[in-house]
Design a protein around this motif. Structure first.
Motif, PDB file in Angstrom:
ATOM      1  N   LYS A   1       1.080 -40.898  58.237  1.00 30.90           N
ATOM      2  CA  LYS A   1       0.633 -41.136  56.501  1.00 30.90           C
ATOM      3  C   LYS A   1       0.271 -39.888  56.323  1.00 30.90           C
ATOM      4  O   LYS A   1      -0.467 -39.116  56.497  1.00 30.90           O
ATOM      5  CB  LYS A   1      -0.703 -42.484  57.091  1.00 30.90           C
ATOM      6  CG  LYS A   1       0.065 -43.509  57.225  1.00 30.90           C
ATOM      7  CD  LYS A   1      -0.927 -44.045  58.184  1.00 30.90           C
ATOM      8  CE  LYS A   1      -1.724 -44.597  57.880  1.00 30.90           C
ATOM      9  NZ  LYS A   1      -2.763 -45.302  58.139  1.00 30.90           N
ATOM     10  N   PRO A   2       0.205 -39.339  55.081  1.00 33.57           N
ATOM     11  CA  PRO A   2       0.766 -40.412  54.049  1.00 33.57           C
ATOM     12  C   PRO A   2       2.055 -40.609  53.317  1.00 33.57           C
ATOM     13  O   PRO A   2       2.241 -41.100  52.501  1.00 33.57           O
ATOM     14  CB  PRO A   2      -0.254 -39.854  52.618  1.00 33.57           C
ATOM     15  CG  PRO A   2      -0.222 -38.389  52.927  1.00 33.57           C
ATOM     16  CD  PRO A   2      -0.503 -38.021  54.298  1.00 33.57           C
ATOM     17  N   SER A   3       3.000 -39.831  54.395  1.00 35.60           N
ATOM     18  CA  SER A   3       4.090 -40.476  54.241  1.00 35.60           C
ATOM     19  C   SER A   3       4.773 -41.625  54.174  1.00 35.60           C
ATOM     20  O   SER A   3       3.761 -42.948  55.454  1.00 35.60           O
ATOM     21  CB  SER A   3       4.889 -39.487  55.177  1.00 35.60           C
ATOM     22  OG  SER A   3       6.443 -39.950  55.323  1.00 35.60           O
ATOM     23  N   PRO A   4       5.469 -42.578  52.960  1.00 33.29           N
ATOM     24  CA  PRO A   4       5.409 -44.086  53.772  1.00 33.29           C
ATOM     25  C   PRO A   4       6.736 -44.285  54.259  1.00 33.29           C
ATOM     26  O   PRO A   4       6.905 -45.849  54.372  1.00 33.29           O
ATOM     27  CB  PRO A   4       5.992 -44.078  51.817  1.00 33.29           C
ATOM     28  CG  PRO A   4       6.921 -42.857  51.854  1.00 33.29           C
ATOM     29  CD  PRO A   4       6.226 -41.729  52.303  1.00 33.29           C
ATOM     30  N   GLN A   5       7.516 -43.154  55.102  1.00 35.59           N
ATOM     31  CA  GLN A   5       8.062 -43.925  56.024  1.00 35.59           C
ATOM     32  C   GLN A   5       8.143 -44.829  56.981  1.00 35.59           C
ATOM     33  O   GLN A   5       8.752 -45.559  57.436  1.00 35.59           O
ATOM     34  CB  GLN A   5       8.933 -42.107  57.069  1.00 35.59           C
ATOM     35  CG  GLN A   5      10.206 -42.516  57.413  1.00 35.59           C
ATOM     36  CD  GLN A   5      10.423 -40.965  58.757  1.00 35.59           C
ATOM     37  OE1 GLN A   5       9.624 -40.492  58.968  1.00 35.59           O
ATOM     38  NE2 GLN A   5      11.462 -39.985  57.462  1.00 35.59           N
TER      39      GLN A   5
ATOM     40  N   THR B   1      -0.433 -43.013  50.945  1.00 30.20           N
ATOM     41  CA  THR B   1       0.442 -43.860  51.553  1.00 30.20           C
ATOM     42  C   THR B   1       0.766 -45.618  50.538  1.00 30.20           C
ATOM     43  O   THR B   1       2.226 -45.384  50.165  1.00 30.20           O
ATOM     44  CB  THR B   1      -0.287 -44.405  52.796  1.00 30.20           C
ATOM     45  OG1 THR B   1      -0.489 -43.357  53.864  1.00 30.20           O
ATOM     46  CG2 THR B   1       1.119 -44.877  53.817  1.00 30.20           C
ATOM     47  N   ALA B   2      -0.325 -45.887  50.011  1.00 29.66           N
ATOM     48  CA  ALA B   2       0.279 -47.046  49.191  1.00 29.66           C
ATOM     49  C   ALA B   2       1.136 -47.000  48.304  1.00 29.66           C
ATOM     50  O   ALA B   2       2.158 -46.941  47.901  1.00 29.66           O
ATOM     51  CB  ALA B   2      -1.305 -48.068  48.729  1.00 29.66           C
ATOM     52  N   GLN B   3       0.228 -45.569  47.763  1.00 31.03           N
ATOM     53  CA  GLN B   3       1.153 -45.203  46.698  1.00 31.03           C
ATOM     54  C   GLN B   3       2.612 -45.033  46.335  1.00 31.03           C
ATOM     55  O   GLN B   3       3.201 -45.041  45.578  1.00 31.03           O
ATOM     56  CB  GLN B   3       0.174 -44.068  45.526  1.00 31.03           C
ATOM     57  CG  GLN B   3      -0.930 -44.329  45.139  1.00 31.03           C
ATOM     58  CD  GLN B   3      -2.414 -43.176  44.698  1.00 31.03           C
ATOM     59  OE1 GLN B   3      -1.594 -42.123  45.186  1.00 31.03           O
ATOM     60  NE2 GLN B   3      -2.934 -43.704  43.926  1.00 31.03           N
ATOM     61  N   ASN B   4       2.466 -43.706  48.543  1.00 30.14           N
ATOM     62  CA  ASN B   4       3.909 -43.405  48.577  1.00 30.14           C
ATOM     63  C   ASN B   4       4.954 -43.983  48.178  1.00 30.14           C
ATOM     64  O   ASN B   4       5.824 -44.286  48.481  1.00 30.14           O
ATOM     65  CB  ASN B   4       3.898 -42.492  48.802  1.00 30.14           C
ATOM     66  CG  ASN B   4       2.627 -41.340  49.107  1.00 30.14           C
ATOM     67  OD1 ASN B   4       2.634 -40.609  47.685  1.00 30.14           O
ATOM     68  ND2 ASN B   4       2.677 -39.967  50.092  1.00 30.14           N
ATOM     69  N   ALA B   5       4.662 -45.554  48.933  1.00 29.51           N
ATOM     70  CA  ALA B   5       5.011 -46.477  48.998  1.00 29.51           C
ATOM     71  C   ALA B   5       5.313 -47.801  48.185  1.00 29.51           C
ATOM     72  O   ALA B   5       6.465 -48.599  48.319  1.00 29.51           O
ATOM     73  CB  ALA B   5       4.973 -47.252  50.696  1.00 29.51           C
ATOM     74  N   GLY B   6       5.105 -47.511  47.417  1.00 25.93           N
ATOM     75  CA  GLY B   6       5.160 -48.417  46.464  1.00 25.93           C
ATOM     76  C   GLY B   6       4.361 -49.685  46.527  1.00 25.93           C
ATOM     77  O   GLY B   6       5.075 -50.991  45.762  1.00 25.93           O
TER      78      GLY B   6
END
Length: 217
Positions: free
Chosen positions: A145-149, A177-182
């Protein structure tokens, strides 16, 4: 409707600061580095153990070598493997939230930058009666994190749509993280980072006590 709550671990579900600080200070002193006051670790943790070591290994007019870092990480892991539960406890009110999620048939999981084996040990020992859908720490084949992977892979494993998820964490890393993952995000103010960091990162809702998480479901 929320079908899955995804919790960060350190600073969100459990207060693990002193065990992390003690383990890193042990490794630092053993390898000739100066230890830090425990409270300073509030701003060192959050991006995984490798980043924690980078921040803790302070060398005047220089940088730690790869060899030094490797030794510090090895000693940290050895110590933390034995002492990761010495002082780590759930935050007051967290278990009540998990119990309520069980009553509502809402699944919950852990997504942490802590090494996977440590994340599992802590969750299983501190929450033996709660049935987590899955527990994810840092895994070698996923970016931290903050990568959404990793969080998107966790959601796929559980079998829900990301529109049905609520992500919960205590730092700007979690908000990003939440932002990157939507994902919809509920930041929490009782963890390691100040409330201003969360709002500056763009957190739309900040819970000041665990029961307030339930208002975001």
């Amino acid at each position: 409707m929320t079908k899955l709550c995804i919790f960060d671990l350190d600073g969100t579900l459990v207060n693990s600061l002193y065990d992390l600080a003690d383990a890193m200070n042990y490794a630092l002193v053993k390898n000739g580095f100066e230890p830090h006051d425990r409270e300073k670790y509030r701003f060192m943790v959050g991006n995984g153990i490798s980043s924690l070591a980078d921040r803790a290994m302070v060398i005047p007019k220089g940088m730690a070598t790869d060899k030094q870092k490797k030794l510090v990480l090895a000693d940290f892991n050895e110590y933390y493997n034995v002492h990761c539960m010495d002082k780590t406890v759930p935050y007051d009110g967290i278990k009540d939230v998990l119990d309520e999620l069980d009553k509502r048939n809402i699944k919950y999981a852990v997504m942490s930058n802590k090494p996977d084996e440590f994340a599992k040990i802590i969750v299983e020992k501190l929450f033996p009666e709660n049935k987590f859908a899955t527990i994810w720490g840092k895994r070698d084949n996923y970016e931290r994190k903050p990568s959404p992977q990793a969080v998107l892979a966790l959601i796929k494993e559980v079998g829900v749509d990301k529109s049905e998820c609520l992500y919960i964490g205590d730092s700007n890393v979690d908000v990003f993280t939440a932002q990157n993952a939507g994902l919809k995000c509920c930041a929490v103010s009782w963890g390691f980072r100040p409330k201003k960091e969360l709002s500056d990162a763009g957190a739309e809702f900040i819970a000041d006590k665990p029961s307030e998480i339930l208002t975001q479901l």
